[in-house]
Design a protein around this motif. Structure first.
Motif, PDB file in Angstrom:
ATOM      1  N   MET A 158       0.853  -0.194   5.637  1.00 29.68           N
ATOM      2  CA  MET A 158      -0.064  -0.385   6.747  1.00 29.68           C
ATOM      3  C   MET A 158      -1.487  -0.341   6.193  1.00 29.68           C
ATOM      4  O   MET A 158      -1.713   0.055   5.046  1.00 29.68           O
ATOM      5  N   ALA A 159      -2.444  -0.739   7.025  1.00 28.54           N
ATOM      6  CA  ALA A 159      -3.841  -0.699   6.595  1.00 28.54           C
ATOM      7  C   ALA A 159      -4.749  -0.567   7.799  1.00 28.54           C
ATOM      8  O   ALA A 159      -4.420  -1.012   8.909  1.00 28.54           O
ATOM      9  N   TYR A 160      -5.898   0.063   7.567  1.00 27.61           N
ATOM     10  CA  TYR A 160      -7.000   0.085   8.539  1.00 27.61           C
ATOM     11  C   TYR A 160      -8.281  -0.119   7.752  1.00 27.61           C
ATOM     12  O   TYR A 160      -8.558   0.614   6.799  1.00 27.61           O
ATOM     13  N   ARG A 161      -9.058  -1.131   8.134  1.00 31.59           N
ATOM     14  CA  ARG A 161     -10.191  -1.558   7.316  1.00 31.59           C
ATOM     15  C   ARG A 161      -9.675  -1.829   5.904  1.00 31.59           C
ATOM     16  O   ARG A 161      -8.718  -2.576   5.731  1.00 31.59           O
ATOM     17  N   ASP A 162     -10.282  -1.191   4.884  1.00 33.78           N
ATOM     18  CA  ASP A 162      -9.835  -1.412   3.515  1.00 33.78           C
ATOM     19  C   ASP A 162      -8.911  -0.300   3.019  1.00 33.78           C
ATOM     20  O   ASP A 162      -8.589  -0.260   1.825  1.00 33.78           O
ATOM     21  N   ILE A 163      -8.487   0.574   3.898  1.00 32.17           N
ATOM     22  CA  ILE A 163      -7.634   1.693   3.507  1.00 32.17           C
ATOM     23  C   ILE A 163      -6.169   1.330   3.730  1.00 32.17           C
ATOM     24  O   ILE A 163      -5.777   0.945   4.835  1.00 32.17           O
ATOM     25  N   ARG A 164      -5.385   1.455   2.688  1.00 30.75           N
ATOM     26  CA  ARG A 164      -3.943   1.206   2.767  1.00 30.75           C
ATOM     27  C   ARG A 164      -3.212   2.540   2.822  1.00 30.75           C
ATOM     28  O   ARG A 164      -3.624   3.514   2.175  1.00 30.75           O
ATOM     29  N   PHE A 165      -2.117   2.560   3.554  1.00 34.38           N
ATOM     30  CA  PHE A 165      -1.328   3.795   3.642  1.00 34.38           C
ATOM     31  C   PHE A 165       0.113   3.453   3.988  1.00 34.38           C
ATOM     32  O   PHE A 165       0.426   2.345   4.443  1.00 34.38           O
ATOM     33  N   HIS A 166       0.996   4.432   3.755  1.00 34.63           N
ATOM     34  CA  HIS A 166       2.410   4.265   4.023  1.00 34.63           C
ATOM     35  C   HIS A 166       2.765   4.767   5.417  1.00 34.63           C
ATOM     36  O   HIS A 166       2.346   5.861   5.814  1.00 34.63           O
ATOM     37  N   GLY A 167       3.539   3.992   6.156  1.00 36.44           N
ATOM     38  CA  GLY A 167       4.233   4.519   7.322  1.00 36.44           C
ATOM     39  C   GLY A 167       5.566   5.095   6.873  1.00 36.44           C
ATOM     40  O   GLY A 167       6.152   4.645   5.885  1.00 36.44           O
ATOM     41  N   ARG A 168       6.041   6.106   7.584  1.00 40.64           N
ATOM     42  CA  ARG A 168       7.302   6.750   7.198  1.00 40.64           C
ATOM     43  C   ARG A 168       7.901   7.425   8.431  1.00 40.64           C
ATOM     44  O   ARG A 168       7.198   8.113   9.176  1.00 40.64           O
ATOM     45  N   PHE A 169       9.202   7.252   8.648  1.00 39.77           N
ATOM     46  CA  PHE A 169       9.874   7.903   9.773  1.00 39.77           C
ATOM     47  C   PHE A 169      10.122   9.370   9.436  1.00 39.77           C
ATOM     48  O   PHE A 169      10.682   9.688   8.383  1.00 39.77           O
ATOM     49  N   THR A 170       9.701  10.277  10.331  1.00 40.08           N
ATOM     50  CA  THR A 170       9.931  11.709  10.119  1.00 40.08           C
ATOM     51  C   THR A 170      10.831  12.258  11.223  1.00 40.08           C
ATOM     52  O   THR A 170      10.998  11.642  12.274  1.00 40.08           O
ATOM     53  N   SER A 171      11.391  13.428  10.983  1.00 41.98           N
ATOM     54  CA  SER A 171      12.308  14.039  11.947  1.00 41.98           C
ATOM     55  C   SER A 171      11.586  14.580  13.173  1.00 41.98           C
ATOM     56  O   SER A 171      12.234  15.010  14.128  1.00 41.98           O
ATOM     57  N   PHE A 172      10.237  14.577  13.153  1.00 41.25           N
ATOM     58  CA  PHE A 172       9.463  15.043  14.289  1.00 41.25           C
ATOM     59  C   PHE A 172       8.736  13.888  14.970  1.00 41.25           C
ATOM     60  O   PHE A 172       7.649  14.063  15.483  1.00 41.25           O
TER      61      PHE A 172
END
Length: 371
Positions: A158-172
């Motif tokens: 995923m990304a917002y502006r120039d920042i990239r990051f990981h989405g991940r399914f969690t148990s919460f």
């Protein structure tokens, strides 16, 4: 896509008179008297001298005060609604019947949402096509499980502006980002990038570090504090994805309350603080956090480690039985002698379908001088 600037998210809804942001005001609400205030940690509402009270940024004037009797004063406060609209990697697609349908990157997911009290606008067939559906405890932090249409990877980009990051399914139920925070991110970026000096920013309860990375990319020197080693590991993954490994970020696994208390004793100060505490939590050594018990003292300690020319203090609260008025009164009390401006209200998501709004959290933020 990274590099493609999403629409600004710090939209404030109001009738547009001559341009500017849009701001939606809730009906004016009277602040509670001493009984409700005492439950917030002993802070009683008192009438402060006008010259010492921070002025509310969105109103252009101090809160209206009307005399009801010779011995009683009704204080009226208006809410600011900060709206986050869809961007390339996120959208609130639809909501209703206690659930929300969202798009995170390539996936559509369904999760419980008590605030979604109306009925969905899309047909059930669209909901049934979701890639992942969370079921379990309806409490925001309650455990449960994910059901997938087909096997999915552990993470996705995923990304917002120039920042990239990981989405991940969690148990919460969480997936690594709270998109409604984009309204605060854009506002913070403006404060950092427009400053005449590099701002020192402290991010508390900082989760996967999207706000920390956005602040660093805008030119801030960032201290990122979270009690979870796993969350900090995730944040550092996001740092590598964003190609910010050389950015001035300190990663600290610690109890936020203890860290702030130590910084206060040491005389260390910050120009901006992000404060996003959970309703309930535990520190790395078993420290117990209860929001209603701990927030007044923590907010006061945060005030004490703000630099003389500090720029901002942002507080967000999720899943609590309170109102924006409670946060507003607390912020007004704590920051009374710092001048500046306070605005409080709710963070909302705007749905792609029907343009409806979903309230996600309460906020109060203080804006100081621009340094």
């Amino acid at each position: 896509m990274a590099g493609q600037k999403p629409p600004r998210q710090d939209r404030q809804r109001r009738p547009n008179k001559g341009g500017g942001h849009m701001q939606k005001r809730k009906p004016q609400a009277k602040a509670a008297s001493s009984g409700a205030a005492a439950e917030r940690g002993g802070h009683k509402p008192v009438q402060k001298p006008a010259q010492k009270s921070p002025q509310r940024a969105t109103q252009g004037a101090a809160p209206k005060v009307s005399r009801e009797t010779a011995s009683a004063t009704a204080r009226q406060v208006s809410a600011t609604i900060l709206e986050t609209r869809p961007w390339d990697d996120y959208a609130l697609v639809d909501m209703g019947a206690g659930q929300k349908l969202e798009r995170y990157g390539p996936y559509r997911i369904v999760r419980p949402e008590p605030q979604a009290m109306g009925q969905p606008l899309l047909p059930q067939a669209d909901w049934d096509k979701a890639d992942a559906i969370f079921s379990g405890n309806t409490d925001e932090e309650g455990p449960g499980r994910w059901r997938y249409q087909t096997p999915l990877g552990e993470t996705w980009p995923m990304a917002y502006r120039d920042i990239r990051f990981h989405g991940r399914f969690t148990s919460f139920r969480h997936v690594g980002v709270f998109p409604e925070q984009a309204a605060h991110w854009d506002w913070m970026i403006d404060r950092v990038s427009q400053s005449s000096r590099p701002l020192k920013v402290l991010n508390l309860f900082s989760y996967t570090g999207v706000a920390s990375l956005l602040a660093a990319a805008a030119g801030a020197q960032v201290t990122h504090v979270d009690a979870s080693k796993k969350a900090i590991g995730w944040a550092r993954e996001n740092q590598e994805l964003s190609r910010l490994t050389e950015a001035p970020i300190r990663w600290i696994c610690d109890d936020a309350v203890k860290f702030v208390a130590r910084e206060k004793r040491r005389g260390n100060t910050y120009d901006g603080i992000l404060l996003d505490p959970p309703k309930y939590g535990r520190g790395p050594k078993g420290e117990v956090w209860q929001l209603f018990d701990g927030l007044p003292d923590l907010l006061a300690d945060c005030r004490d480690i703000l630099s003389p020319n500090a720029s901002f203090l942002i507080l967000t609260a999720y899943s609590i039985r309170a109102s924006f008025v409670a946060l507003d009164m607390l912020m007004q009390d704590v920051m009374a002698n710092r001048g500046g401006q306070v605005e409080s209200g709710e963070l909302v998501l705007k749905a792609e379908t029907g343009g409806r709004y979903l309230s996600t959290s309460l906020f109060s933020r203080w804006q100081g001088g621009q340094g």
